[in-house]
Design an enzyme around this catalytic site. Structure first.
Site, PDB file in Angstrom:
ATOM      1  NE  ARG A   1      47.793  45.768  39.780  1.00 56.14           N
ATOM      2  CZ  ARG A   1      48.672  44.776  39.704  1.00 56.14           C
ATOM      3  NH1 ARG A   1      49.865  44.907  40.240  1.00 56.14           N
ATOM      4  NH2 ARG A   1      48.355  43.645  39.120  1.00 56.14           N
ATOM      5  CG  ASP A   2      45.337  48.905  32.360  1.00 53.35           C
ATOM      6  OD1 ASP A   2      46.164  49.769  31.961  1.00 53.35           O
ATOM      7  OD2 ASP A   2      44.821  48.057  31.596  1.00 53.35           O
TER       8      ASP A   2
END
Length: 166
Positions: free
Chosen positions: A16-17
């Site tokens: 997610r990043d």
């Protein structure tokens, strides 16, 4: 990076990043994906952490994350597509004067193909970038292994072509 993401995804983890700061190139060109601080186990219910708060670095967030929809491994593939675009062209594919304009750019516009910005970039990268940055996750690579295999096949073809020319 594709291999590292594939490993995490097969374990059910979505990073997610994905962004340049979370990709380390070590001695011998070994790649490490770092900072799993906002990573989550993939599930049908996974979306944002709190209502209205998308997790990740704005320039690299997938459209469905920004819309608060379900988040899965394909969000990481989108983010990796942004990183690849930036690596190839030295500019981000999506930009805006403020966060609203950036969100609009990510969710509504398609970036210029890399080969249009630099004719030395092989056309295959236009395809890989376009597929990884598809707005609809169903149109993206469905897993990082497929993306990695396509890139590896290209590198092998290029190496074979160079050897053949000698």
């Amino acid at each position: 990076v594709c291999a590292a993401l594939d490993y995490a995804h097969k374990a059910g983890i979505v990073h997610r990043d994905i962004k340049p700061a979370n990709i380390m190139v070590l001695d011998g060109f070994k790649i490490k994906v770092t900072d799993f601080g906002i990573a989550r186990f993939e599930s049908a219910q996974m979306s944002m952490t709190q209502t209205g708060i998308a997790m990740g670095t704005p320039f690299y967030i997938a459209p469905e994350q920004l819309r608060g929809e379900a988040v899965d491994r394909r969000c990481d593939i989108f983010s990796l597509g942004v990183v690849a675009y930036e690596l190839l062209t030295r500019k981000r594919p999506f930009d805006g004067q403020n966060i609203s304009a950036l969100i609009y750019s990510i969710t509504q516009t398609n970036p210029e193909p890399p080969s249009k910005l630099d004719a030395a970039i092989p056309g295959l990268f236009d395809f890989v970038i376009s597929k990884s940055l598809a707005k609809d996750p169903r149109q993206r690579y469905q897993n990082a292994e497929d993306m990695g295999n396509e890139l590896a096949a290209f590198v092998e073809d290029m190496a074979g072509a160079k050897a053949y020319r000698r």
